[in-house]
Write an enzyme that holds these catalytic residues in place. Structure first.
Site, short mmCIF file in Angstrom:
data_model
loop_
_atom_site.label_atom_id
_atom_site.label_comp_id
_atom_site.label_asym_id
_atom_site.label_seq_id
_atom_site.Cartn_x
_atom_site.Cartn_y
_atom_site.Cartn_z
N VAL A 173 11.40 -13.80 34.34
CA VAL A 173 12.76 -13.27 34.25
C VAL A 173 13.32 -13.68 32.90
CG1 VAL A 173 15.10 -13.43 35.20
CG2 VAL A 173 13.15 -13.31 36.75
N THR A 181 16.34 -3.46 24.92
CA THR A 181 17.33 -3.80 25.95
C THR A 181 18.67 -3.15 25.62
OG1 THR A 181 16.28 -5.90 26.41
CG2 THR A 181 18.66 -5.82 26.78
N GLY A 192 17.00 -9.92 22.69
CA GLY A 192 16.07 -10.66 21.85
C GLY A 192 15.08 -11.43 22.70
N TRP A 193 14.46 -12.39 22.10
CA TRP A 193 13.43 -13.17 22.78
C TRP A 193 14.11 -14.07 23.82
CZ3 TRP A 193 9.01 -15.76 19.50
CH2 TRP A 193 7.98 -16.15 20.37
N GLY A 194 14.09 -13.58 25.06
CA GLY A 194 14.91 -14.14 26.13
C GLY A 194 14.79 -15.63 26.37
N1 ASP Z 1 16.19 -10.36 26.12
C1 ASP Z 1 15.27 -9.53 26.83
C2 ASP Z 1 14.32 -10.41 27.61
O1 ASP Z 1 13.88 -11.41 27.08
C3 ASP Z 1 14.48 -8.65 25.96
C4 ASP Z 1 15.25 -7.90 24.91
O2 ASP Z 1 16.43 -8.10 24.74
O3 ASP Z 1 14.67 -7.09 24.23
O4 ASP Z 1 14.00 -10.09 28.71
#
Ligand code: ASP
Length: 341
Positions: free
Chosen positions: A238, A209, A261-263
Site C-alpha cells: 500500500v 497518480t 511520488g515514491w510512496g
Molecule cells: N505515491 C504513489 C504510490 O507510491 C505513486 C505515485 O504517486 O505515482 O503508491
C-alpha cells in the site's frame, strides 16, 4: 495632460494592478502524477490529450463549485474524470503489481470536519475515490482494504467492474519492462543494502497518480488522491495515497494536500500532515511548508511532487522530478495546465 492628472492616473492604475494581483484566487488545483516526463519523449498528440483531460477535469470540478456544491463534490467529480481516463495511473489505466493485478488505493478528506475515508488494495471498484468518500460518509471507519472494502462498495451501490476493466496495454508493457529491468538491476546491485532496503529497485514506472484539492464558495477545503500505486509492487503493498497524513490531508485551518511520488518516502516523512503542521505551528505559508516537506523527501532519496491549496486560495505545486502533470483554475474560471519543469 497636466502633471497632477497624470500622477493621479498612474497612481490609480498601480492600485488597480495591485488589487487584481491580490485577488487571484485559486479554487482548484490538480495533479496527474510526477516523474521523468520529458518533452522529447512526448508526441504532440499525447501532450494534447493530457492537456485536454486535465482541462476537462478542472472544469468538471469548477462546475460543481460554481453551482454552489461542496469542495468534496468538486474533488470527486474531478477525480472521476481522471480515474476514467487511461492516461493516468488511477482507475482505468492503473499500473500492474508484480503478479499482474491492478490494486487501487484512494483517499479523500474534508477540511471542515477533518473527517476522512480511504480504501486500499481494491480490484473491482470502478471509481475508488467514491469508495473512499463512502467509507467517510457511510461507515464509522476511516480506512477499508481489499475484499472488505469491495464488499462495502457493493453494499452502498457503487459501480463494480470485472478486474479486467483496468487492463491497458501500455501499463502491461510497463510491467514487463520493469520486471526485466529490476532483474538486471538486481544482479548489478548485488550486495547493495540500500537498494534492497528500498524494496523496488525500479522506481520510475510508478507515476501518474491523480489528486485534487478544491475550495468551495463556503470557504471549505477538500482533498483527494487516487492511484494504482507503483508498477511491479509486491503483493499487498500500500502506498502513501490512502494513508491520511502521508499522501492526503486536509484542514480548513491550514491547507488541503495531495502527494504523488515514491510512496514509501512520503509515508516515512508523513508529508501531507507535515505541511499542515508547519503552517499551523510555525505559521509558514503553503509554499514554504510544501517546499520544506518535499526537500526532506528528496534528501532521503525519494522523488515526486505535491499540490496544496490554502483557504485563501494560495496554491503550491512543487516537484523534484522532470515533470508533473498539473493544473489550476481560479474563481473566474481561468484554467492553467502545465507538464514540464
Ligand atoms: N505515491 C504513489 C504510490 O507510491 C505513486 C505515485 O504517486 O505515482 O503508491
Amino acid at each position: 495632460m497636466k502633471p497632477l492628472k497624470l500622477l493621479a492616473l498612474l497612481l490609480f492604475s498601480a492600485l488597480t494592478l495591485q488589487v487584481s494581483a491580490q485577488q487571484k484566487k485559486y479554487v482548484m488545483v490538480i495533479h496527474g502524477g510526477a516523474g521523468t516526463i520529458l518533452k522529447k519523449n512526448m508526441s504532440p498528440e499525447k501532450e494534447a490529450a493530457y492537456i485536454a483531460v486535465l482541462t476537462q477535469a478542472l472544469q468538471a470540478g469548477y462546475a460543481e463549485i460554481k453551482a454552489g456544491k461542496t469542495s468534496m463534490d468538486a474533488v470527486e467529480a474531478t477525480i472521476h474524470i481522471m480515474e476514467n481516463d487511461p492516461h493516468f495511473n488511477a482507475g482505468k489505466g492503473a499500473v500492474f503489481t508484480h503478479d499482474g493485478r491492478n490494486e487501487l488505493d484512494a483517499a479523500i478528506m474534508d477540511g471542515k470536519t477533518l473527517m476522512a475515508g480511504s480504501v486500499a488494495g481494491v480490484t473491482t471498484i470502478k471509481n475508488p475515490i467514491s469508495a473512499a468518500r463512502a467509507v467517510m460518509e457511510k461507515s464509522e471507519h476511516v480506512m477499508m482494504v481489499g475484499t472488505g472494502a469491495e464488499q462495502f462498495a457493493k453494499e452502498v451501490g457503487l459501480e463494480i467492474v470485472d478486474p479486467k476493466y483496468f487492463w491497458t496495454k501500455e501499463r502491461w508493457d510497463g510491467l514487463q519492462k520493469a520486471i526485466k529491468e529490476d532483474s538486471t538491476k538486481a544482479v548489478l546491485d548485488h550486495g547493495n543494502k540500500k537498494s534492497e532496503l528500498l524494496g523496488s529497485k525500479n522506481h520510475d514506472y510508478k507515476f501518474g497518480t491523480v489528486g485534487c484539492v478544491a475550495l468551495d464558495k463556503a470557504g471549505n477545503l477538500a482533498a483527494g488522491t487516487s492511484t494504482g500505486g507503483m508498477t511491479n509492487k509486491k503483493y499487498g503493498r500500500v502506498g502513501d495515497a490512502p494513508i491520511i497524513g502521508a499522501g492526503t490531508y486536509c484542514n480548513n485551518e491550514t491547507a488541503g494536500i495531495s502527494c504523488t511520488g515514491w510512496g514509501e518516502f512520503y509515508i516515512r516523512n508523513v508529508v501531507a500532515k507535515t505541511i499542515s503542521d508547519l503552517m499551523e505551528y510555525k505559521s509558514l505559508s503553503v509554499a514554504e511548508a510544501s517546499k520544506i516537506a518535499l526537500d526532506k523527501v528528496g534528501k532521503m532519496g525519494g522523488d515526486g511532487g505535491l499540490i496544496a491549496l490554502d483557504k485563501k486560495g494560495n496554491v503550491a505545486m512543487p516537484f523534484n522530478t522532470e515533470g508533473m502533470y498539473r493544473g489550476t483554475i481560479t474563481d473566474d474560471g481561468k484554467v492553467e495546465v502545465s507538464i514540464y519543469k
